[in-house]
Design a protein around this motif. Sequence first.
Motif, mmCIF file in Angstrom:
data_model
loop_
_atom_site.group_PDB
_atom_site.id
_atom_site.type_symbol
_atom_site.label_atom_id
_atom_site.label_comp_id
_atom_site.label_asym_id
_atom_site.label_seq_id
_atom_site.Cartn_x
_atom_site.Cartn_y
_atom_site.Cartn_z
ATOM 1 N N GLY A 34 0.773 -1.232 0.000
ATOM 2 C CA GLY A 34 0.000 0.000 0.000
ATOM 3 C C GLY A 34 0.798 1.271 0.000
ATOM 4 N N ALA A 35 2.026 1.235 -0.456
ATOM 5 C CA ALA A 35 2.861 2.431 -0.467
ATOM 6 C C ALA A 35 2.841 3.106 -1.834
ATOM 7 C CB ALA A 35 4.297 2.065 -0.085
ATOM 8 N N GLN A 36 1.719 3.010 -2.577
ATOM 9 C CA GLN A 36 1.671 3.565 -3.919
ATOM 10 C C GLN A 36 1.966 5.059 -3.944
ATOM 11 O OE1 GLN A 36 -0.780 1.677 -2.626
ATOM 12 N NE2 GLN A 36 -1.395 0.114 -4.083
ATOM 13 N N GLY A 37 1.518 5.787 -2.941
ATOM 14 C CA GLY A 37 1.733 7.228 -2.926
ATOM 15 C C GLY A 37 3.136 7.623 -2.521
ATOM 16 N N ALA A 38 3.895 6.685 -1.996
ATOM 17 C CA ALA A 38 5.244 6.984 -1.527
ATOM 18 C C ALA A 38 6.219 7.024 -2.696
ATOM 19 C CB ALA A 38 5.695 5.938 -0.521
ATOM 20 N N ASP A 39 7.289 7.766 -2.533
ATOM 21 C CA ASP A 39 8.352 7.807 -3.526
ATOM 22 C C ASP A 39 9.245 6.603 -3.291
ATOM 23 O OD1 ASP A 39 10.374 8.370 -5.303
ATOM 24 O OD2 ASP A 39 11.064 10.172 -4.272
ATOM 25 N N THR A 40 8.955 5.496 -3.958
ATOM 26 C CA THR A 40 9.674 4.255 -3.705
ATOM 27 C C THR A 40 11.105 4.282 -4.217
ATOM 28 O OG1 THR A 40 8.767 3.284 -5.722
ATOM 29 C CG2 THR A 40 7.582 2.852 -3.676
ATOM 30 N N ALA A 41 11.429 5.228 -5.078
ATOM 31 C CA ALA A 41 12.781 5.285 -5.618
ATOM 32 C C ALA A 41 13.649 6.295 -4.868
ATOM 33 C CB ALA A 41 12.741 5.644 -7.097
ATOM 34 N N GLY A 42 13.071 6.996 -3.915
ATOM 35 C CA GLY A 42 13.816 8.034 -3.214
ATOM 36 C C GLY A 42 14.904 7.488 -2.315
ATOM 37 N N VAL A 43 16.016 8.213 -2.278
ATOM 38 C CA VAL A 43 17.134 7.849 -1.424
ATOM 39 C C VAL A 43 17.501 9.075 -0.612
ATOM 40 C CG1 VAL A 43 19.541 7.103 -1.367
ATOM 41 C CG2 VAL A 43 17.996 6.179 -3.094
ATOM 42 N N ILE A 44 17.682 8.897 0.669
ATOM 43 C CA ILE A 44 18.040 10.011 1.538
ATOM 44 C C ILE A 44 19.560 10.079 1.668
ATOM 45 C CG2 ILE A 44 17.916 10.894 3.903
ATOM 46 C CD1 ILE A 44 15.214 9.523 4.156
ATOM 47 N N ASP A 45 20.103 11.258 1.482
ATOM 48 C CA ASP A 45 21.523 11.483 1.732
ATOM 49 C C ASP A 45 21.657 11.680 3.238
ATOM 50 O OD1 ASP A 45 24.094 12.443 2.082
ATOM 51 O OD2 ASP A 45 23.983 13.844 0.405
ATOM 52 N N LEU A 46 22.082 10.620 3.945
ATOM 53 C CA LEU A 46 22.110 10.661 5.408
ATOM 54 C C LEU A 46 23.017 11.763 5.944
ATOM 55 C CD1 LEU A 46 22.084 6.867 6.296
ATOM 56 C CD2 LEU A 46 20.194 8.491 6.410
ATOM 57 N N ALA A 47 24.162 11.977 5.321
ATOM 58 C CA ALA A 47 25.076 13.016 5.797
ATOM 59 C C ALA A 47 24.419 14.397 5.677
ATOM 60 C CB ALA A 47 26.379 12.978 5.025
ATOM 61 N N GLU A 49 21.206 15.032 5.558
ATOM 62 C CA GLU A 49 20.082 15.099 6.487
ATOM 63 C C GLU A 49 20.552 15.362 7.922
ATOM 64 O OE1 GLU A 49 16.083 15.176 7.662
ATOM 65 O OE2 GLU A 49 17.024 15.383 5.699
ATOM 66 N N ARG A 50 21.640 14.718 8.320
ATOM 67 C CA ARG A 50 22.200 14.958 9.661
ATOM 68 C C ARG A 50 22.641 16.415 9.803
ATOM 69 N NH1 ARG A 50 25.190 9.715 8.967
ATOM 70 N NH2 ARG A 50 23.840 8.187 9.931
ATOM 71 N N THR A 51 23.295 16.936 8.769
ATOM 72 C CA THR A 51 23.732 18.329 8.787
ATOM 73 C C THR A 51 22.545 19.259 8.880
ATOM 74 O OG1 THR A 51 25.696 17.787 7.500
ATOM 75 C CG2 THR A 51 25.017 20.102 7.526
ATOM 76 N N ARG A 52 21.507 18.977 8.097
ATOM 77 C CA ARG A 52 20.296 19.794 8.095
ATOM 78 C C ARG A 52 19.651 19.801 9.487
ATOM 79 N NH1 ARG A 52 14.939 19.633 7.833
ATOM 80 N NH2 ARG A 52 14.734 17.399 7.828
ATOM 81 N N ARG A 53 19.686 18.672 10.164
ATOM 82 C CA ARG A 53 19.091 18.549 11.499
ATOM 83 C C ARG A 53 20.022 19.020 12.609
ATOM 84 N NH1 ARG A 53 15.552 13.006 11.649
ATOM 85 N NH2 ARG A 53 14.449 13.351 9.694
ATOM 86 N N GLY A 54 21.228 19.403 12.253
ATOM 87 C CA GLY A 54 22.161 19.910 13.246
ATOM 88 C C GLY A 54 22.902 18.824 13.980
ATOM 89 N N GLY A 55 22.989 17.642 13.394
ATOM 90 C CA GLY A 55 23.635 16.508 14.062
ATOM 91 C C GLY A 55 24.941 16.196 13.585
#
Length: 55
Positions: A34-47, A49-55
Amino acid sequence: MLLGQLAEGMRAALAAGDVEAARIAHETIGRLLGAQGADTAGVIDLAAERTRRGG
């Protein structure tokens, strides 16, 4: 049973180095769950994202 077979096929594809077949199986599992609406091909750049969150 179908999800189990897809997961096993994905595992076998990854073990054989067939990333494209594994990706297709992964996407199909997501659609079945049931994840049809989700972006199944998306990849998060963890580094980034951590920088964006201040981590």
